[in-house]
Design an enzyme around this catalytic site. Structure first.
Site, PDB file in Angstrom:
ATOM      1  N   LYS A 236      45.702 -83.604 -77.787  1.00 56.00           N
ATOM      2  CA  LYS A 236      46.387 -82.503 -77.709  1.00 56.00           C
ATOM      3  C   LYS A 236      45.640 -81.312 -77.182  1.00 56.00           C
ATOM      4  CE  LYS A 236      50.159 -82.711 -80.694  1.00 56.00           C
ATOM      5  NZ  LYS A 236      49.916 -82.167 -82.384  1.00 56.00           N
ATOM      6  N   ARG A 275      49.653 -89.831 -87.083  1.00 56.47           N
ATOM      7  CA  ARG A 275      49.929 -90.232 -85.560  1.00 56.47           C
ATOM      8  C   ARG A 275      49.101 -90.210 -84.609  1.00 56.47           C
ATOM      9  NH1 ARG A 275      53.312 -87.264 -81.657  1.00 56.47           N
ATOM     10  NH2 ARG A 275      55.130 -88.514 -81.516  1.00 56.47           N
TER      11      ARG A 275
END
Length: 294
Positions: A236, A275
């Site tokens: 991210k 994840r």
């Protein structure tokens, strides 16, 4: 010791909490922020998914539409995003192909469209991962209740094309907890069983860079909601910002070590599922973190 749950996914049960489960990402897209275009070909995507299983993935998450920052999702803008037909053409052959080669594989469908979720479950998926938190398609919660599959309810603020202009939140953790509580209650009223839901605080989804760090630092507080927790931190942009050098954020390719550090923190603070894009590296980190978590 983190809480232990039995997650009901269709006709199977996943035991969560005794060890960290890994959800490997397979993006069948042209424009995902991390690996768009890599696995658009059906056969290549199936082979990649099988490799992730060999690398240690417990779940394969197959997605056919990017919700990267700035993406114009079809749910909010006519003519933008990926159509239902396009998404189905991308993901259903991959789900079916993985199940054909690996019948016991646990597959998740990363979609916010109820119609795609239904077709994905019919093709063999046992989990639906909705990054909109069941908000973008009003039929989603009822559809998942009917399908009796597992579901991941992710917190998202606004839409991807709005994220850069959203006002900051003084206490992002309290906001996310409150809204996750509200959304899970709505889902239960629509007929979903609590035992079929996992929640995800939605790192990067409508949070500015600085708002993601308290989500990670105070991650254990989400256990107050009494659901299993999934952390989707991999690659991210807030990791890229934290790793910036000479005023330039780290590229996606240079976020691997930062990703592993953040995933380890999430495990130590109680995440039951991670994840991730790099399953092999995460699997090694999980083994050590689980020993420390006890």
């Amino acid at each position: 010791m983190r809480p232990v749950f039995d997650w009901l996914i269709g006709s199977r049960v996943l035991h969560l909490g005794k060890r960290t489960l890994i959800m490997g990402v397979v993006n069948v897209t042209t424009d995902s922020f991390s690996d768009g275009g890599v696995n658009v070909d059906r056969d290549r995507a199936v082979e990649y998914a099988i490799q992730l299983l060999h690398d240690g993935a417990d779940i394969i998450d197959v997605g056919g539409e990017s919700t990267r920052p700035g993406a114009k999702v079809r749910a909010t803008e006519a003519g933008a995003g990926v159509t239902e037909k396009e998404e189905l053409e991308r993901v259903i052959p991959v789900i079916a192909g993985v199940k054909q080669k690996h019948p016991k594989a646990i597959i998740s469908s990363d979609t916010y469209k109820a119609s795609v979720a239904r077709r994905a479950v019919e093709a063999g998926a046992e989990i639906v991962n909705d990054v909109s938190g069941f908000l973008w398609d009003p039929k989603m919660a009822k559809t998942l209740a009917e399908l009796k599959c597992g579901a991941v309810l992710t917190h998202m603020r606004g839409r991807p094309q709005e994220w850069r202009t959203l006002p900051p939140v003084p206490d992002i953790v309290s906001l996310v907890k409150r809204e996750l509580r509200d959304r899970t209650e709505v889902a239960v009223l629509a007929g979903m069983k609590r035992e079929r839901m996992v929640i995800d605080p939605g790192f990067g989804f409508g949070k500015n860079h600085e708002e993601n760090y308290p989500l990670l630092r105070r991650f254990e507080e989400f256990h107050e909601l009494r659901f299993p927790l999934l952390a989707g931190i991999s690659r991210k942009s807030f990791i890229g910002r934290a790793l910036a050098r000479d005023g330039k954020d780290a590229s996606v390719a240079d976020r691997q070590f930062g990703t592993l550090a953040a995933e380890t923190v999430a495990i130590l603070k109680g995440a039951q599922i991670i994840r991730t894009h790099n399953v092999r590296a995460c699997a090694d980190a999980v083994r050590i973190a689980d020993l420390a978590a006890g």
